[in-house]
Design an enzyme around this catalytic site. Structure first.
Site, PDB file in Angstrom:
ATOM      1  N   GLY A  32       0.758  -1.142   0.078  1.00 12.06           N
ATOM      2  CA  GLY A  32      -0.172  -0.084   0.014  1.00 12.06           C
ATOM      3  C   GLY A  32       0.805   1.253  -0.078  1.00 12.06           C
ATOM      4  N   TYR A  33       0.181   2.441   0.239  1.00 12.15           N
ATOM      5  CA  TYR A  33       0.696   3.697   0.041  1.00 12.15           C
ATOM      6  C   TYR A  33       1.509   3.890  -1.168  1.00 12.15           C
ATOM      7  CZ  TYR A  33       1.907   8.224   2.190  1.00 12.15           C
ATOM      8  OH  TYR A  33       1.967   9.496   2.461  1.00 12.15           O
ATOM      9  N   LEU A  34       0.514   3.731  -2.318  1.00 11.06           N
ATOM     10  CA  LEU A  34       0.954   3.652  -3.535  1.00 11.06           C
ATOM     11  C   LEU A  34       1.780   4.671  -4.045  1.00 11.06           C
ATOM     12  CD1 LEU A  34      -2.016   1.288  -4.640  1.00 11.06           C
ATOM     13  CD2 LEU A  34       0.148   0.557  -3.523  1.00 11.06           C
ATOM     14  N   HIS A  38       4.579   1.525  -7.916  1.00  8.39           N
ATOM     15  CA  HIS A  38       3.623   0.424  -8.016  1.00  8.39           C
ATOM     16  C   HIS A  38       2.836   0.708  -9.167  1.00  8.39           C
ATOM     17  CE1 HIS A  38       4.402   1.228  -3.331  1.00  8.39           C
ATOM     18  NE2 HIS A  38       4.345   0.051  -3.308  1.00  8.39           N
ATOM     19  N   LYS A 150      13.774  -2.482  -7.602  1.00  7.24           N
ATOM     20  CA  LYS A 150      14.256  -1.464  -6.567  1.00  7.24           C
ATOM     21  C   LYS A 150      14.674  -2.581  -5.502  1.00  7.24           C
ATOM     22  CE  LYS A 150      13.747   1.351  -2.887  1.00  7.24           C
ATOM     23  NZ  LYS A 150      13.307   0.952  -2.122  1.00  7.24           N
ATOM     24  N   GLN A 154      15.023  -8.934  -2.947  1.00  3.10           N
ATOM     25  CA  GLN A 154      13.669  -9.720  -2.854  1.00  3.10           C
ATOM     26  C   GLN A 154      13.172 -10.259  -4.202  1.00  3.10           C
ATOM     27  OE1 GLN A 154      10.162  -7.758  -0.949  1.00  3.10           O
ATOM     28  NE2 GLN A 154       9.405  -7.161  -2.869  1.00  3.10           N
TER      29      GLN A 154
HETATM   30  O1  PAF Z   1       7.699  -5.247  -1.915  1.00  2.00           O
HETATM   31  C1  PAF Z   1       6.698  -5.348  -1.236  1.00  2.00           C
HETATM   32  O2  PAF Z   1       5.891  -4.376  -0.999  1.00  2.00           O
HETATM   33  C2  PAF Z   1       6.587  -6.349  -0.286  1.00  2.00           C
HETATM   34  O3  PAF Z   1       7.821  -6.939   0.410  1.00  2.00           O
HETATM   35  C3  PAF Z   1       5.611  -7.290  -0.617  1.00  2.00           C
HETATM   36  C4  PAF Z   1       6.420  -8.054  -1.873  1.00  2.00           C
HETATM   37  C5  PAF Z   1       4.377  -7.176  -0.966  1.00  2.00           C
HETATM   38  C6  PAF Z   1       5.527  -8.660   0.510  1.00  2.00           C
HETATM   39  O4  PAF Z   1       4.928  -7.968   1.424  1.00  2.00           O
END
Ligand code: PAF
Length: 281
Positions: A32-34, A38, A150, A154
């Site tokens: 969230g808080y896009l 996003h 970014k 992950q």
């Molecule tokens: O990158 C993110 O916003 C978070 O790490 C994710 C992938 C939504 C998992 O909570």
């Protein structure tokens, strides 16, 4: 694509809504808080998939003790407006109890890729990320899932988990979106005051200087890291946590750049921790 955007909270609501959507399905997981970063993922999913699902969940298990879980920025009404404008079909906003009911005890751990860099600085972070992303994949069962470059580590962890757990999901990694001074877009930029916001431009200047040295032919990791350190040292508000020059796939530190290399850094600007990266080669 459905007529108007559906909002689901429980798993039952999600599954009922998913029955209305035609595939292929694209999933854009978010906390969230896009921002535009996003939205660029949602727009890419919109172009490539028949239906688009976005999840909004501030995942408590990826925050360590003393991190910013309780003050992580939120704006659900604003997020929903932006997602509707981006043509998203379904937004899943689970509560913590939906994803972690009492007695929850199952975790996904991508063992090696989770260890260095962000994993070393934030123990347990990637166990939380890998677990929640697996749960989102299981619940939504998309054909494609979209993440930003970014968060490079992950992205590597999620690519690995998709392979290891045999998810039939294409992981799409989208370019980092940047502000005019090069600062990577991030929800956490909202923590910066005006002085810190000005100072934060130093992360991308450091990466840019290293890229320029690479383009002039420099292939020694130590020299590139030294170039970055020197730029960061010019900014009094910047406190580097780590600088890294690592193999793009394994995330192991390299001495000499041959293949695709991830140049990344984590820097405190005041009390706000920012990360950024570029890929060389
Ligand atoms: O990158 C993110 O916003 C978070 O790490 C994710 C992938 C939504 C998992 O909570």
């Amino acid at each position: 694509m459905s007529e108007s955007m559906i909002i689901a909270t429980s798993l039952q609501e999600l599954w009922q809504a998913l029955r209305l959507l035609e595939g292929p399905l694209g999933l854009v997981p978010t906390m969230g808080y896009l921002h535009e970063g996003h939205l660029s993922l949602a727009r890419r999913a919109r172009q490539e998939c028949r239906s688009v699902v976005t999840s909004i969940f501030v995942n408590p298990t990826q925050f360590g003790p003393g991190e910013d879980l309780s003050r992580y920025p939120r704006n659900l009404p604003g997020d929903l407006q932006l997602l509707e404008a981006a043509g998203v079909d379904l937004v899943w906003v689970p509560t913590p109890e939906v994803l972690y009911p009492p007695g929850y005890q199952t975790w996904v751990d991508v063992e090696l890729l989770s260890q260095p860099l962000e994993g070393a600085a934030r123990p347990g972070h990637f166990r939380g990320v890998a677990t929640v992303v697996s749960k989102l994949f299981n619940a939504v069962r998309p054909e494609k899932a979209y993440f930003g470059q970014k968060d490079a580590q992950q992205a590597a962890v999620i690519r690995q988990l998709a392979r290891d757990l045999s998810y039939p999901i294409e992981i799409v990694i989208c370019p980092t979106l940047r502000e005019a001074d090069g600062l990577a877009m991030s929800s956490r930029n909202s923590y910066l005051n005006a002085d810190e916001r000005r100072a934060a431009g130093v992360l991308y200047r450091a990466l840019g200087a290293a890229r320029a040295a690479y383009e002039r032919g420099e292939r020694h990791a130590a020299a590139l890291l030294q170039t970055m350190s020197a730029i960061l040292a010019e900014e009094p508000l910047a406190r580097p946590q780590y600088l890294s020059c690592a193999d793009y796939d394994t995330l192991a530190e390299v001495e000499t750049l041959n293949e695709k290399t991830l140049l990344s850094l984590a820097v405190f600007i005041g009390s706000t921790r920012l990360i950024d990266n570029i890929v060389l080669g």
